[in-house]
Structure formats: C-alpha cells, structure tokens
Design an enzyme around this catalytic site. Sequence first.
Site, PDB file in Angstrom:
ATOM      1  N   ARG A 237       3.243  -5.849   5.930  1.00 11.03           N
ATOM      2  CA  ARG A 237       2.021  -5.906   6.728  1.00 11.03           C
ATOM      3  C   ARG A 237       1.775  -7.362   7.098  1.00 11.03           C
ATOM      4  O   ARG A 237       1.979  -8.268   6.279  1.00 11.03           O
ATOM      5  CB  ARG A 237       0.820  -5.373   5.942  1.00 11.03           C
ATOM      6  CG  ARG A 237       0.759  -3.858   5.846  1.00 11.03           C
ATOM      7  CD  ARG A 237       0.440  -3.193   7.195  1.00 11.03           C
ATOM      8  NE  ARG A 237       0.336  -1.745   7.116  1.00 11.03           N
ATOM      9  CZ  ARG A 237       1.343  -0.901   7.341  1.00 11.03           C
ATOM     10  NH1 ARG A 237       2.544  -1.346   7.657  1.00 11.03           N
ATOM     11  NH2 ARG A 237       1.142   0.407   7.278  1.00 11.03           N
ATOM     12  N   GLU A 266      -2.614  -6.877  15.538  1.00 15.40           N
ATOM     13  CA  GLU A 266      -1.690  -6.015  16.301  1.00 15.40           C
ATOM     14  C   GLU A 266      -2.488  -5.222  17.324  1.00 15.40           C
ATOM     15  O   GLU A 266      -3.576  -4.738  16.999  1.00 15.40           O
ATOM     16  CB  GLU A 266      -0.951  -5.068  15.348  1.00 15.40           C
ATOM     17  CG  GLU A 266      -0.050  -5.827  14.379  1.00 15.40           C
ATOM     18  CD  GLU A 266       0.814  -4.925  13.494  1.00 15.40           C
ATOM     19  OE1 GLU A 266       0.869  -3.707  13.736  1.00 15.40           O
ATOM     20  OE2 GLU A 266       1.432  -5.459  12.570  1.00 15.40           O
ATOM     21  N   HIS A 285       6.111  -3.862  15.770  1.00 13.54           N
ATOM     22  CA  HIS A 285       5.851  -2.887  14.693  1.00 13.54           C
ATOM     23  C   HIS A 285       6.606  -1.573  14.950  1.00 13.54           C
ATOM     24  O   HIS A 285       6.001  -0.526  15.156  1.00 13.54           O
ATOM     25  CB  HIS A 285       4.338  -2.625  14.537  1.00 13.54           C
ATOM     26  CG  HIS A 285       3.982  -2.071  13.189  1.00 13.54           C
ATOM     27  ND1 HIS A 285       2.794  -2.329  12.552  1.00 13.54           N
ATOM     28  CD2 HIS A 285       4.678  -1.258  12.344  1.00 13.54           C
ATOM     29  CE1 HIS A 285       2.769  -1.694  11.387  1.00 13.54           C
ATOM     30  NE2 HIS A 285       3.898  -1.029  11.245  1.00 13.54           N
TER      31      HIS A 285
HETATM   32  N1  LIG Z   1       7.041  -2.113   9.550  1.00 14.37           N
HETATM   33  C1  LIG Z   1       6.883  -0.808   9.422  1.00 14.37           C
HETATM   34  O1  LIG Z   1       6.973  -0.049  10.381  1.00 14.37           O
HETATM   35  C2  LIG Z   1       6.601  -0.227   8.078  1.00 14.37           C
HETATM   36  C3  LIG Z   1       5.959  -0.960   7.107  1.00 14.37           C
HETATM   37  N2  LIG Z   1       5.708  -0.404   5.894  1.00 14.37           N
HETATM   38  C4  LIG Z   1       5.029  -1.211   4.880  1.00 14.37           C
HETATM   39  O2  LIG Z   1       5.902  -1.349   3.772  1.00 14.37           O
HETATM   40  C5  LIG Z   1       5.153  -1.186   2.594  1.00 14.37           C
HETATM   41  C6  LIG Z   1       6.071  -0.800   1.456  1.00 14.37           C
HETATM   42  O3  LIG Z   1       6.541   0.511   1.627  1.00 14.37           O
HETATM   43  P1  LIG Z   1       7.309   1.269   0.433  1.00 14.37           P
HETATM   44  O4  LIG Z   1       8.505   0.502   0.016  1.00 14.37           O
HETATM   45  O5  LIG Z   1       7.458   2.671   0.853  1.00 14.37           O
HETATM   46  O6  LIG Z   1       6.194   1.148  -0.713  1.00 14.37           O
HETATM   47  P2  LIG Z   1       6.346   1.260  -2.286  1.00 14.37           P
HETATM   48  O7  LIG Z   1       4.984   1.605  -2.782  1.00 14.37           O
HETATM   49  O8  LIG Z   1       7.474   2.142  -2.650  1.00 14.37           O
HETATM   50  O9  LIG Z   1       6.739  -0.224  -2.744  1.00 14.37           O
HETATM   51  C7  LIG Z   1       5.833  -1.275  -2.745  1.00 14.37           C
HETATM   52  C8  LIG Z   1       6.444  -2.411  -3.561  1.00 14.37           C
HETATM   53  O10 LIG Z   1       5.531  -3.518  -3.483  1.00 14.37           O
HETATM   54  C9  LIG Z   1       5.337  -4.027  -4.792  1.00 14.37           C
HETATM   55  N3  LIG Z   1       4.036  -4.670  -4.915  1.00 14.37           N
HETATM   56  C10 LIG Z   1       2.819  -4.157  -4.674  1.00 14.37           C
HETATM   57  N4  LIG Z   1       1.870  -5.069  -4.913  1.00 14.37           N
HETATM   58  C11 LIG Z   1       2.516  -6.201  -5.305  1.00 14.37           C
HETATM   59  C12 LIG Z   1       2.098  -7.489  -5.697  1.00 14.37           C
HETATM   60  N5  LIG Z   1       0.808  -7.814  -5.745  1.00 14.37           N
HETATM   61  N6  LIG Z   1       3.039  -8.391  -6.040  1.00 14.37           N
HETATM   62  C13 LIG Z   1       4.360  -8.075  -6.015  1.00 14.37           C
HETATM   63  N7  LIG Z   1       4.819  -6.860  -5.651  1.00 14.37           N
HETATM   64  C14 LIG Z   1       3.899  -5.941  -5.314  1.00 14.37           C
HETATM   65  C15 LIG Z   1       5.449  -2.834  -5.709  1.00 14.37           C
HETATM   66  O11 LIG Z   1       5.693  -3.306  -7.003  1.00 14.37           O
HETATM   67  P3  LIG Z   1       6.009  -2.331  -8.237  1.00 14.37           P
HETATM   68  O12 LIG Z   1       7.270  -1.618  -7.873  1.00 14.37           O
HETATM   69  O13 LIG Z   1       6.206  -3.253  -9.382  1.00 14.37           O
HETATM   70  O14 LIG Z   1       4.841  -1.415  -8.347  1.00 14.37           O
HETATM   71  C16 LIG Z   1       6.592  -2.089  -5.043  1.00 14.37           C
HETATM   72  O15 LIG Z   1       7.815  -2.595  -5.518  1.00 14.37           O
HETATM   73  C17 LIG Z   1       4.081  -0.150   2.985  1.00 14.37           C
HETATM   74  O16 LIG Z   1       2.977  -0.215   2.114  1.00 14.37           O
HETATM   75  C18 LIG Z   1       3.754  -0.564   4.389  1.00 14.37           C
HETATM   76  O17 LIG Z   1       2.722  -1.520   4.375  1.00 14.37           O
HETATM   77  C19 LIG Z   1       6.084   0.873   5.594  1.00 14.37           C
HETATM   78  C20 LIG Z   1       6.715   1.629   6.527  1.00 14.37           C
HETATM   79  C21 LIG Z   1       6.986   1.167   7.860  1.00 14.37           C
HETATM   80  O1  LIG Z   2       3.823   0.634   9.220  1.00 11.97           O
HETATM   81  C1  LIG Z   2       4.088   1.790   9.193  1.00 11.97           C
HETATM   82  C2  LIG Z   2       3.853   2.646   8.073  1.00 11.97           C
HETATM   83  O2  LIG Z   2       4.310   3.796   8.116  1.00 11.97           O
HETATM   84  O3  LIG Z   2       3.168   2.209   7.123  1.00 11.97           O
END
Ligand SMILES: NC(=O)C1=CN([C@@H]2O[C@H](COP(=O)(O)OP(=O)(O)OC[C@H]3O[C@@H](n4cnc5c(N)ncnc54)[C@H](OP(=O)(O)O)[C@@H]3O)[C@@H](O)[C@H]2O)C=CC1
Ligand SMILES: O=CC(=O)O
Length: 324
Positions: A237, A266, A285
């Site tokens: 994000r 955005e 995005h």
């Molecule tokens: N550009 C795009 O189109 C897209 C963007 N996204 C973004 O990607 C993000 C991640 O997606 P996804 O992988 O499915 O989510 P997950 O919930 O599977 O993974 C999130 C990861 O972030 C880590 N995390 C959360 N808070 C912190 C913190 N304060 N410090 C360090 N690490 C942290 C978590 O740690 P832990 O494992 O230790 O809990 C986890 O490893 C979504 O929330 C969204 O914002 C998603 C889809 C599409």
């Molecule tokens: O940014 C896209 C999402 O699915 O989250």
Amino acid sequence: MKPAVVLYKRLPDNLRERLDEHFDVTEIESLSGENVRKHAGILQQAQGAIGAGGKFDKALLDAMPELKAASTISAGYDQFDVDEMSARGIALMHTPNALTETVADLLMGLVLATARRMVESVDRTKAGEWRASVDSSWFGVDVHHKTLGVVGMGRIGMALAQRARLGFSMPVLYNARHQHAEAESRFDAEYCDLDTLLARSDFVCIILPLTEATHHLIGREKLAKMKPGAILINAGRGPVVDEAALIEALENRTIRGAGLDVYEQEPLPVDSPLLRLPNVVALPHVGSATDETRYEMAATAVDNLIAALTGRVRENCVNPQVIK
Ligand SMILES: NC(=O)C1=CN([C@@H]2O[C@H](COP(=O)(O)OP(=O)(O)OC[C@H]3O[C@@H](n4cnc5c(N)ncnc54)[C@H](OP(=O)(O)O)[C@@H]3O)[C@@H](O)[C@H]2O)C=CC1
Ligand SMILES: O=CC(=O)O
C-alpha cells in the site's frame, strides 16, 4: 423475501445472476460521498454490500444500519474500520487467495523492469535514439543471484520468494512480525530485522498491509539505510512508504530506482514528481489486474457474501468472531 444487497462495482453477467439468485440487488456506481447521499434509502435497507474501493468508516456504517456483511473484491481491507464493524456485528469478507500468484508475478516484473530499465529503453527506442549498438547509458543491473529483501512474508511474500529463489537463484532475506519456518525451509529465506534487511538487500520488496504500525514504515531514515544502488519495490500500500522521502532519495540517487504499483494518493496525480523521474517504473495499481484473477476475485467475493449472509462462512472472513 431475499436480503437486500448493494453492489458497488460492475460484475460479469454470470456472477451478477448468481448474486440475483440469492439477493435483492441494487447496483450503484460507487460509494462516493455523492452516491451515498443519492442512494441513502437503498443503503439504509442493505443487509449486504459487495464491491471494491468504498471507504467503510463510521459515517458510512451509520448510513447502513441493517448491514450484516460486507464483501470486498480485494485482499487488502485497510479501507474498512474493522473494529467498528466487529463492534456492530458486521462480517468483513475478502479475497486473499485468489490473487496471490498474480501479484507475485507483478512484483517480479517490477524487479526486472526496474533493474533492466525496460521502460526507459522502450521510451528511448520509440524516440528514435537506437541508432547504433547500445552504449553503457542503456545498461541496467543484473537480477539473478542478487539479494532480495521481502518485507512482509505473507501469502504474496512467499510466492515472491519462490520466484526469486527458485527462478532467479536469489538469496532471500525477509522481515515480518513472526518468523516463517516454511519460507526458511523451502526458499532458504533468512529472517532479519528491518534495518539489516535494508542494509543487505539489492532489491527491497514491500508487500505489507497498511496498518497503524506500517504507515510510513519506510521513511527518510530507513531509505538512508538501503545500499547505494539498491532498488525499492512497493506493491503493498502506498502510505507504507513516505513518498516525499522516496522522491528525495530517487532525485539524489541515494538509491538506484523504484518500482511502484501503489501510492499515497490514488490515482497518482499527473503532476507527481514520480512520473518525471527516469529511474521510476510507475504502474497504476495493477497487481491483480489480469482477466483470470479479477474474475476469480469477483467470484470469490460473491461466494463470500452468500456464505456470510446464509451463516456458512468457512474462510476469507477478516473478523470471524462476529459469525455466530
Ligand atoms: N498491488 C496490489 O494490487 C495488491 C496489493 N496487496 C497488498 O498486499 C498486502 C499483503 O497481502 P498478503 O500477502 O495476501 O497478506 P498477508 O496477510 O498474507 O501477509 C502480510 C504480511 O505482512 C506482515 N506484516 C504485517 N504487519 C507487519 C508489521 N507491522 N511489520 C512487519 N511485517 C508485518 C505479516 O507478518 P506476519 O506473517 O508475521 O503476521 C505478513 O507476513 C495486502 O494487505 C494488500 O495491502 C494485495 C493484493 C494486491
Ligand atoms: O490492492 C489490491 C488488493 O486486492 O488488496
């Protein structure tokens, strides 16, 4: 009588039909302030909502007193006041698994495009600058065997680590709130604190959710810890990175470049300095934007809403404690 549902994003015909089988659906263009005022009566009655891009804050929740479930066609849910929804007993559903591989592909694409200066090369070729075999002003840097730092080793972080380690022979460092044994055993990933990851990575890939803890996590001080010549990629994000500090680092070339899919604002304003910096690959995005994945996300969101409003939730619920 079927439950009333507000749909705030156009769906493929067959998914709209599936929604209509279960609910009395009213489609509105978006949940902009103007539309919320215009459709106040419809929102007042709605027990369900499905779409993407709406900001579910207290004001909108007050305008939807009958709401029992919201189904977002996205993985991220930072636009929802989850605590307030939970306090009101409203289930929040999302589509995390549908897009994991597609977003990881895009992240790897940003690594490659930024390192190999693909956008600049295309622009120069189109401008007629390719008049002899290319000199060093066109050169990029290698990706294979370089060190990749993954900030956020969740679903997408894991899929990125797989590509980097198994496809490009890259050593993988990672940071998350917890250690991930699977990432370590499958991809030899090494857990690091954030400062160490920044200091050792050639590519820093951010794939974090936006929360209070991650807002501006990468600011001036953290950018200064990156290797000179390293590249920052952000597809999590926008507000996770302090964009003004990033622009400064890119202008001063304290880092080599950035590959971005997300921004603090955005759509990105057309006068953003990011758009005139040659060392930035700026995408609008599009992490999950493929025909297959956007369909899968919409289908999942429809199923999620049906499950939530018929009491059959098994997965994809952000606040399962509200499900009785
Ligand atoms: N550009 C795009 O189109 C897209 C963007 N996204 C973004 O990607 C993000 C991640 O997606 P996804 O992988 O499915 O989510 P997950 O919930 O599977 O993974 C999130 C990861 O972030 C880590 N995390 C959360 N808070 C912190 C913190 N304060 N410090 C360090 N690490 C942290 C978590 O740690 P832990 O494992 O230790 O809990 C986890 O490893 C979504 O929330 C969204 O914002 C998603 C889809 C599409
Ligand atoms: O940014 C896209 C999402 O699915 O989250």
